[in-house]
Scaffold this active site. Structure first.
Site, PDB file in Angstrom:
ATOM      1  N   GLY A 184       0.834  -1.212   0.000  1.00 22.70           N
ATOM      2  CA  GLY A 184       0.000   0.000   0.000  1.00 22.70           C
ATOM      3  C   GLY A 184       0.859   1.248   0.000  1.00 22.70           C
ATOM      4  N   ARG A 227      -0.335  -5.435  -4.537  1.00 23.71           N
ATOM      5  CA  ARG A 227      -0.079  -6.575  -3.657  1.00 23.71           C
ATOM      6  C   ARG A 227      -0.007  -7.809  -4.540  1.00 23.71           C
ATOM      7  NH1 ARG A 227      -0.468  -4.405   1.266  1.00 23.71           N
ATOM      8  NH2 ARG A 227      -2.086  -2.862   1.630  1.00 23.71           N
ATOM      9  N   GLY A 257       7.029  -2.726   2.861  1.00 26.31           N
ATOM     10  CA  GLY A 257       6.852  -3.014   4.279  1.00 26.31           C
ATOM     11  C   GLY A 257       7.400  -4.378   4.649  1.00 26.31           C
ATOM     12  N   ASN A 258       6.818  -4.968   5.689  1.00 23.76           N
ATOM     13  CA  ASN A 258       7.252  -6.271   6.187  1.00 23.76           C
ATOM     14  C   ASN A 258       7.350  -7.336   5.109  1.00 23.76           C
ATOM     15  OD1 ASN A 258       7.769  -6.106   8.911  1.00 23.76           O
ATOM     16  ND2 ASN A 258       5.587  -6.116   9.446  1.00 23.76           N
ATOM     17  N   GLY A 259       6.291  -7.452   4.344  1.00 17.66           N
ATOM     18  CA  GLY A 259       6.233  -8.499   3.323  1.00 17.66           C
ATOM     19  C   GLY A 259       7.326  -8.315   2.288  1.00 17.66           C
ATOM     20  N   THR A 260       7.579  -7.058   1.961  1.00 19.84           N
ATOM     21  CA  THR A 260       8.602  -6.743   0.968  1.00 19.84           C
ATOM     22  C   THR A 260       9.988  -7.140   1.463  1.00 19.84           C
ATOM     23  OG1 THR A 260       7.303  -4.930   0.089  1.00 19.84           O
ATOM     24  CG2 THR A 260       9.675  -4.817  -0.260  1.00 19.84           C
ATOM     25  N   ASP A 292       1.092   1.514   9.032  1.00 23.20           N
ATOM     26  CA  ASP A 292       0.739   0.803  10.262  1.00 23.20           C
ATOM     27  C   ASP A 292       1.804   0.939  11.349  1.00 23.20           C
ATOM     28  OD1 ASP A 292      -1.454  -0.071   8.908  1.00 23.20           O
ATOM     29  OD2 ASP A 292      -0.861  -2.174   8.794  1.00 23.20           O
TER      30      ASP A 292
END
Lengths: 381, 381
Positions: free
Chosen positions: B10, B72, B100-103, B131
């Site tokens: 996002g 996403r 973010g985290n997933g990346t 977040d």
């Protein structure tokens, strides 16, 4: 002279500026502040303005909400008579309300009732609106700031959606606008040839779900995502959707959710409905400076009328016929407002973006979008 | 040296500032721009940056959204191998992603796969978040601007509700925050003794509808209206609510609607649920200047690491132990981020407003609320 002043209807981002400008023209002691709008009037809930109250309001004039308390209230004939009895007992000479269409017609009824009872009551209305549905004027304070928020939010939301288009395909933004499309249409203010909402739906026209599905499918096929804007007051297949009921007034909303469902089911696309919400009328950083200045102007002019012993008018704003925007503060007989009904968005503005943008340009206080000057193309290929 | 850069997840209001800062450190020709995040990487959708692209990005660095396209994408092992084959064929030396985290975990996996295939691939991560759920750092760019929008919106919405309390009694604002409550908790930043949301519910704790109904009833009895804030990720009676599904990821949201229903049914009060929506991550006028400056800083530092032949790091932000806020740009091994999981809001901040406000103060860029200094009392009696 004893003057009572109140605020009524949904607040705007600049309504307290009108209040502050108005009360600054009176000495503490001469003014009575009505708490919670017409409900407070019916219940005799008012306080004499002291220095402390005056300072308090002037210090907080940039706050959204309504410093006196506003609200919605169905003003029955019984309550009008009750309100009047309080005004008579308190020897109030002038009643001033900041409000919209409903408020102006309530002022009118109060004055008529006073006349019938032989009590000399002057009434003056100060307009406020986010819908821009008040007849007899060009626009009223509150609208331009709401329009600015809607224009910006739509523009930014489209950039966001475009970035996420592999995940989300259709976004439906729902604006305020119970009966008129001025606000929803402002969503296209920052449109360029290659950007902007694909469709804007306004209450002045009627649409079917099938038509909107065709629109969405067409826009999606052309560029891989679609953003549409719809006014909360739009009727789909003759039905308005509503969120809930409160004190005899329906809270509209939900039409975007209905479209979201249809997009998912009929077009099998990912969709997200979003209400632009209360921030349209209260997000202070979006205030248009022109709007704020005009809110102050109408407050001062109302005080002048009160002091000049005028009655039965709403203050208004008209455009002067000049190059560039220039407003003129006018006074409109209440019956013109009352009889005028809803001020609809003309087809001329609905269908011709450049005409409506020109109208908005003077009041919306958004610089020309820098992006459109340099490049029409989008980075994302 | 050939460097490929992309954006994932996002967007935030300042993610393009990081991109612009990063690419400004390279000559056109050396950089490859990955379109639409990991999906573009798997599909070999990238373009060599020319002067035009570089200028285009620099000119639009203040736009929300993601200029390269984000999105996403569930990055399977097959797709990782496919992505790597494209990088090898194109002789890319360094892969950089803003995400973010997933990346960060995807970068980690890509590097491991490259190592297994004997291809020397450097990877560097640039963090972004609304977040604030990234481990190993104090905060990441994007969060503070979102927090500012939430804090302001909540404050203004309360003033609006207070003015309308004879019409509407309970407002429920829903913020982003899939697993953590940093953003929802920022809603109380402008609270004073007499103002602010009555309750804030965060995903770190678990609540029942019954408990929330008791809270709402208590607040309503005390002052005639009630505003609560809830994070989209909160589980009520162990159930997360979701709006829809897209590409294997649930779009959360709807918990506020659930509470709205309960308030109407069980407490017989008027209620309105409102999602603060995409504006949390894209409403540019709410950008925190500190946040924006830090987004630029991490972009530049990432370029330094790339040029220094470093690999396996995410750029981070830590606070220096000084009087007043001072940030230090750090580099965090990806496995620390990856193994660290979600960065939860500590109870210390959930329960003690002043501690969390002190933490926010440095980054949120909102002047102290003038109102709280002068008067604790509200005009509406």
């Amino acid at each position: 002279m004893r003057v009572a002043v109140g605020q009524a209807g949904g607040p705007t981002s600049v309504i307290n500026q009108s209040l502050s400008a108005f009360i600054s023209e009176f000495s503490p002691g001469d003014l009575y502040l009505i708490v919670n709008g017409y409900e407070g009037l019916a219940d005799d809930h008012m306080i004499q303005m002291g220095e402390e109250e005056q300072k308090h309001i002037q210090m907080r004039k940039q706050e959204p909400g309504a410093l006196l308390g506003s609200g919605r209230f169905s003003f029955t004939h019984e309550q009008i008579k009750r309100a009047l009895s309080h005004l008579i007992r308190r020897k109030i000479d002038v009643l001033v309300f900041i409000g919209g269409n409903g408020t102006m017609s309530a002022l009118h009824s109060l004055q008529q009732q006073a006349e019938a009872q032989g009590y000399p009551l002057n009434v003056i209305g100060i307009p406020k609106t986010v819908d821009n549905d008040i007849a007899g004027i060009d626009h009223a304070p509150g609208f331009a700031s709401a329009a600015k928020y809607v224009a910006q939010s739509t523009h930014f939301s489209e950039l966001d959606l475009k970035a996420m288009r592999n995940f989300e395909q259709v976004r439906i933004l729902e604006t305020m606008g119970r009966n008129v499309g001025w606000l929803a249409s402002a969503a296209g203010y920052l449109s360029t040839e290659s950007q902007g909402p694909d469709y804007i739906y306004v209450p002045e026209h009627e649409y079917s779900i099938d038509l909107i599905m065709k629109d969405v499918a067409r826009a999606y096929r052309a560029k891989g995502y679609c953003l549409i804007v719809i006014s909360e007051g739009v009727s789909l297949n003759n039905n308005q959707t509503s969120l809930s009921n409160s004190r005899g007034r329906t809270i509209l909303g939900g039409v975007s959710k209905q479209i979201e469902g249809a997009v998912k089911e009929k077009l099998q696309l990912t969709a997200r409905a979003e209400l632009l919400g209360m921030n349209q009328r209260c997000y202070r950083p979006a205030v248009s400076k022109v709007d704020e200045a005009e809110a102050v102007l109408v407050g001062h002019r109302a005080a002048e009328l009160v002091k000049g012993n005028e009655s039965g008018f709403m203050i208004g704003l008209q455009r002067r016929d000049t190059i560039g925007y220039k407003a003129e503060v006018t006074q409109v007989p209440l019956h013109i407002v009352y009889d005028g009904g809803e001020r609809f968005l003309p087809d001329y503005y609905i269908n011709e973006r450049q005409h409506y943008n020109k109208w908005l340009q003077g009041i919306i206080d958004i610089p020309e979008p820098a992006v459109s000057k340099h490049s029409g193309r989008s980075m994302i290929l």
